[in-house]
Design a protein around this motif. Structure first.
Motif, mmCIF file in Angstrom:
data_model
loop_
_atom_site.group_PDB
_atom_site.id
_atom_site.type_symbol
_atom_site.label_atom_id
_atom_site.label_comp_id
_atom_site.label_asym_id
_atom_site.label_seq_id
_atom_site.Cartn_x
_atom_site.Cartn_y
_atom_site.Cartn_z
ATOM 1 N N GLY A 193 -4.562 11.752 14.033
ATOM 2 C CA GLY A 193 -5.516 11.643 13.851
ATOM 3 C C GLY A 193 -6.531 12.559 12.907
ATOM 4 O O GLY A 193 -7.551 12.633 12.571
ATOM 5 N N LYS A 194 -5.327 13.894 12.667
ATOM 6 C CA LYS A 194 -5.951 14.768 11.384
ATOM 7 C C LYS A 194 -6.919 14.266 10.032
ATOM 8 O O LYS A 194 -7.172 13.959 9.124
ATOM 9 C CB LYS A 194 -4.796 15.688 10.753
ATOM 10 N N PHE A 195 -5.814 13.045 9.210
ATOM 11 C CA PHE A 195 -6.304 12.190 8.403
ATOM 12 C C PHE A 195 -6.751 10.993 8.258
ATOM 13 O O PHE A 195 -6.179 10.131 8.899
ATOM 14 C CB PHE A 195 -5.134 12.536 7.231
ATOM 15 N N ASP A 196 -7.932 10.508 8.542
ATOM 16 C CA ASP A 196 -7.882 8.730 7.747
ATOM 17 C C ASP A 196 -6.736 8.208 7.366
ATOM 18 O O ASP A 196 -6.662 8.341 6.985
ATOM 19 C CB ASP A 196 -9.494 8.994 8.134
ATOM 20 N N ALA A 197 -7.310 6.545 7.771
ATOM 21 C CA ALA A 197 -6.830 5.471 6.436
ATOM 22 C C ALA A 197 -6.770 5.712 5.492
ATOM 23 O O ALA A 197 -5.800 5.704 4.410
ATOM 24 C CB ALA A 197 -6.822 4.448 7.245
ATOM 25 N N GLU A 198 -7.954 6.768 5.034
ATOM 26 C CA GLU A 198 -8.326 6.889 3.469
ATOM 27 C C GLU A 198 -7.067 7.973 3.109
ATOM 28 O O GLU A 198 -7.085 8.653 1.815
ATOM 29 C CB GLU A 198 -9.662 6.594 2.419
ATOM 30 N N GLY A 199 -6.857 8.876 3.972
ATOM 31 C CA GLY A 199 -6.054 10.595 3.678
ATOM 32 C C GLY A 199 -7.411 11.155 3.577
ATOM 33 O O GLY A 199 -7.041 12.170 3.520
ATOM 34 N N LYS A 200 -8.555 11.066 4.664
ATOM 35 C CA LYS A 200 -9.416 12.149 4.310
ATOM 36 C C LYS A 200 -9.731 12.974 5.689
ATOM 37 O O LYS A 200 -8.939 12.173 6.915
ATOM 38 C CB LYS A 200 -10.478 11.292 4.478
ATOM 39 N N PRO A 201 -9.765 14.597 5.108
ATOM 40 C CA PRO A 201 -9.261 15.544 6.438
ATOM 41 C C PRO A 201 -10.346 14.720 7.694
ATOM 42 O O PRO A 201 -11.314 14.620 7.143
ATOM 43 C CB PRO A 201 -9.313 16.587 5.619
ATOM 44 N N LYS A 202 -10.271 14.614 8.849
ATOM 45 C CA LYS A 202 -11.410 15.061 9.540
ATOM 46 C C LYS A 202 -10.603 15.921 10.806
ATOM 47 O O LYS A 202 -9.494 16.579 11.067
ATOM 48 C CB LYS A 202 -10.671 13.292 10.808
ATOM 49 N N ALA A 203 -12.109 17.291 11.052
ATOM 50 C CA ALA A 203 -12.262 18.163 11.388
ATOM 51 C C ALA A 203 -11.438 17.342 13.173
ATOM 52 O O ALA A 203 -12.073 16.551 14.036
ATOM 53 C CB ALA A 203 -13.518 18.836 11.683
ATOM 54 N N LEU A 317 -3.929 18.895 0.350
ATOM 55 C CA LEU A 317 -2.889 18.364 -0.089
ATOM 56 C C LEU A 317 -1.871 17.491 1.025
ATOM 57 O O LEU A 317 -0.401 17.249 1.317
ATOM 58 C CB LEU A 317 -1.657 20.176 0.042
ATOM 59 N N LYS A 318 -3.023 17.588 2.455
ATOM 60 C CA LYS A 318 -2.665 16.634 3.186
ATOM 61 C C LYS A 318 -1.511 17.482 4.540
ATOM 62 O O LYS A 318 -0.658 16.712 4.422
ATOM 63 C CB LYS A 318 -1.761 14.778 2.618
ATOM 64 N N LEU A 319 -1.948 18.125 4.204
ATOM 65 C CA LEU A 319 -0.823 19.539 5.567
ATOM 66 C C LEU A 319 -1.476 19.476 6.418
ATOM 67 O O LEU A 319 -3.164 19.857 5.891
ATOM 68 C CB LEU A 319 -0.384 20.877 4.579
ATOM 69 N N ASP A 320 -1.198 19.393 7.473
ATOM 70 C CA ASP A 320 -2.470 20.126 8.352
ATOM 71 C C ASP A 320 -1.840 21.882 8.877
ATOM 72 O O ASP A 320 -1.220 21.834 9.546
ATOM 73 C CB ASP A 320 -2.193 19.260 10.004
ATOM 74 N N ASP A 321 -2.487 22.614 9.012
ATOM 75 C CA ASP A 321 -2.479 23.930 9.320
ATOM 76 C C ASP A 321 -3.961 24.025 10.022
ATOM 77 O O ASP A 321 -4.230 23.767 10.151
ATOM 78 C CB ASP A 321 -2.977 24.452 8.210
ATOM 79 N N PRO A 322 -3.580 23.652 11.675
ATOM 80 C CA PRO A 322 -4.547 24.117 12.651
ATOM 81 C C PRO A 322 -5.318 25.426 13.007
ATOM 82 O O PRO A 322 -6.543 25.229 13.438
ATOM 83 C CB PRO A 322 -4.064 23.804 14.186
ATOM 84 N N VAL A 323 -4.516 26.103 12.023
ATOM 85 C CA VAL A 323 -5.731 27.570 12.070
ATOM 86 C C VAL A 323 -6.014 28.446 11.298
ATOM 87 O O VAL A 323 -6.688 29.736 11.170
ATOM 88 C CB VAL A 323 -5.282 28.734 13.757
ATOM 89 N N GLY A 324 -5.843 27.707 9.631
ATOM 90 C CA GLY A 324 -5.216 28.364 8.151
ATOM 91 C C GLY A 324 -4.405 28.889 8.446
ATOM 92 O O GLY A 324 -4.899 30.078 7.609
ATOM 93 N N ALA A 325 -3.717 30.088 9.233
ATOM 94 C CA ALA A 325 -2.758 30.274 8.618
ATOM 95 C C ALA A 325 -2.064 30.188 7.385
ATOM 96 O O ALA A 325 -2.056 32.004 6.886
ATOM 97 C CB ALA A 325 -1.035 29.833 9.507
ATOM 98 N N VAL A 326 -1.998 29.172 6.710
ATOM 99 C CA VAL A 326 -1.751 29.393 4.887
ATOM 100 C C VAL A 326 -2.407 29.835 4.635
ATOM 101 O O VAL A 326 -1.747 30.816 4.213
ATOM 102 C CB VAL A 326 -1.148 28.684 4.444
ATOM 103 N N ALA A 327 -3.784 29.513 4.923
ATOM 104 C CA ALA A 327 -4.060 30.187 3.691
ATOM 105 C C ALA A 327 -4.627 31.465 3.289
ATOM 106 O O ALA A 327 -4.835 32.520 3.061
ATOM 107 C CB ALA A 327 -6.153 29.614 4.239
#
Length: 412
Positions: A193-203, A317-327
């Protein structure tokens, strides 16, 4: 050295050790707050596991792997001083560590740092990682990878000889955790559920923003020990400067992240504000003792902007980081490390290149080792929970518990 000064130094280092320990509560709160209710017990379990096992690993061999006593003629890449933490002859006297602290205080302070690196990964992989796989990864990464990289600089190894500078760990703690987080979320894949069918990120909104805010404020408090203790004594001039630069960078990071995100997204985003504070803290950590207040504010302001664009980049980049740890930990860790060559008492083009070499060395070693460990776990016991477990929540499936037993809400 007079006994009173030695005692004062040691007490300050013990207080800082306690503050860094307290950061584990901050990390826990932040991670819980920014994720969903159904995974709360799982996140708490991971964070408690990290501090308990991290300390034991550091006692068994990590401390002697990180401070092996490199001698002239050693390559300064790898050396092991043996198992356990038996104190040397002068370990309890002012002869040890220039009278800054005792051997036991040294072990405990450094042990608190070691556990922090794995906590960074915990946030990035939240809500979909198998607990068993995560625990195996933590043991290997905290037990081996973190101390080896730490030895290169803080243990007097080859990066130290090169002139690389990292006061309290923008690279040696935050980027070491950040590279592993990046590799882990790449191998794990995004939450359902993080990215929709088009690959757009959803909160995927967190379930408890008050806890997340409390977590960040606790982390800020903990940074008084993280950076303040890295002076390695209670030197009045240096400790006070470090605390001032640390706080100013945090404040500037928060303000610039909220302003940047407000301009870009037209709303006052609390999570960006909070992550901006952390970005400022990570950014100042490599050079907190080298910067003037003005330079600290500049580093923080830029870190806050980096956070907003960093979070957007991770989504792109289609990566899912729930808390923003990488940034926060990786990208701002790199920024903070390079900032030592741009601002402050050590600024020069040569120093910038040395800092860049340190970033590159950590990137190569940490990414490779994290990839090898994680791919091995993925191929054997598996890294990711089943879709059913992810949808229904890890608390029920992995722990048979509910964080809020009397309070249920629609989870989907």
């Amino acid at each position: 050295m007079e006994a009173g000064l030695f005692t004062a130094n040691n007490v300050w280092m013990m207080v800082c050790t306690a503050l860094v320990f307290f950061m584990h509560l901050g990390f826990s709160f932040l991670e819980i707050g920014l994720t969903r209710q159904k995974n709360t017990v799982n996140i708490l379990f991971k964070n408690v596991f990290i501090i308990c096992v991290g300390l034991l690993l550091y006692y068994i061999g990590g401390f002697n792997l990180m401070y092996p006593g490199f001698e002239d003629g050693d390559l300064g890449i790898f050396k092991f001083a043996g198992f356990g933490i038996a104190a040397p002859e002068n370990g309890m006297t002012p002869d040890y560590a220039d009278g800054g602290y005792t051997w036991w205080t040294d072990f405990l302070f450094q042990g608190m740092f070691a556990a922090t690196a794995a906590t960074i990964v915990s946030g990035a992989v939240a809500e979909r990682v198998k607990l068993g796989g995560f625990m195996i990864f933590t043991v290997l990464y905290v037990g081996l990878v973190y101390p080896i990289v730490g030895a290169w600089k803080w243990g007097g190894g080859w990066l130290d000889n090169l002139g690389f500078y990292d006061f309290a760990g923008s690279t040696l703690v935050h980027s070491v955790g950040g590279w592993a987080a990046l590799i882990a979320i790449y191998l794990l894949g995004a939450r359902k559920g993080k990215f929709d069918a088009e690959g757009k990120p959803k909160a995927i909104p967190g379930h408890n923003l008050p806890l997340a805010a409390a977590g960040v404020l606790i982390l800020w408090l903990g940074w008084f020990g993280f950076n303040g203790g890295s002076v390695l004594s209670a030197d009045p001039e240096l400790t006070s400067l470090v605390l001032v630069t640390t706080c100013l960078a945090a404040a500037a990071g928060g303000v610039s992240a909220f302003v940047t995100s407000t301009v870009m997204y037209k709303n006052y985003d609390l999570t960006m504000f909070l992550n901006g504070i952390l970005g400022g803290l990570v950014g100042i950590t490599a050079g907190a003792d080298q910067m003037s207040p003005n330079e600290a504010v500049t580093i923080g302001l830029l870190a806050g902007i980096i956070i907003v664009f960093g979070v957007a980049l991770i989504d792109k980049l289609k990566l899912d980081d729930p808390v923003g740890a990488v940034a926060v930990h990786l990208i701002c860790g790199i920024w903070g490390t390079l900032a030592v060559g741009i601002f402050g008492a050590m600024a020069s083009f040569d120093q910038f290149l040395i800092q860049l070499a340190g970033v590159g060395a950590a990137a190569t070693f940490c990414s490779l080792t994290a990839f090898i460990i994680l791919i091995a776990i993925k191929k054997t016991s598996g890294l990711r929970v089943s879709e059913k477990e992810e949808v229904e929540g890890l608390d029920i499936h992995e722990h048979g518990m509910d964080a809020y037993a009397d309070f249920r809400m629609n989870q989907h």
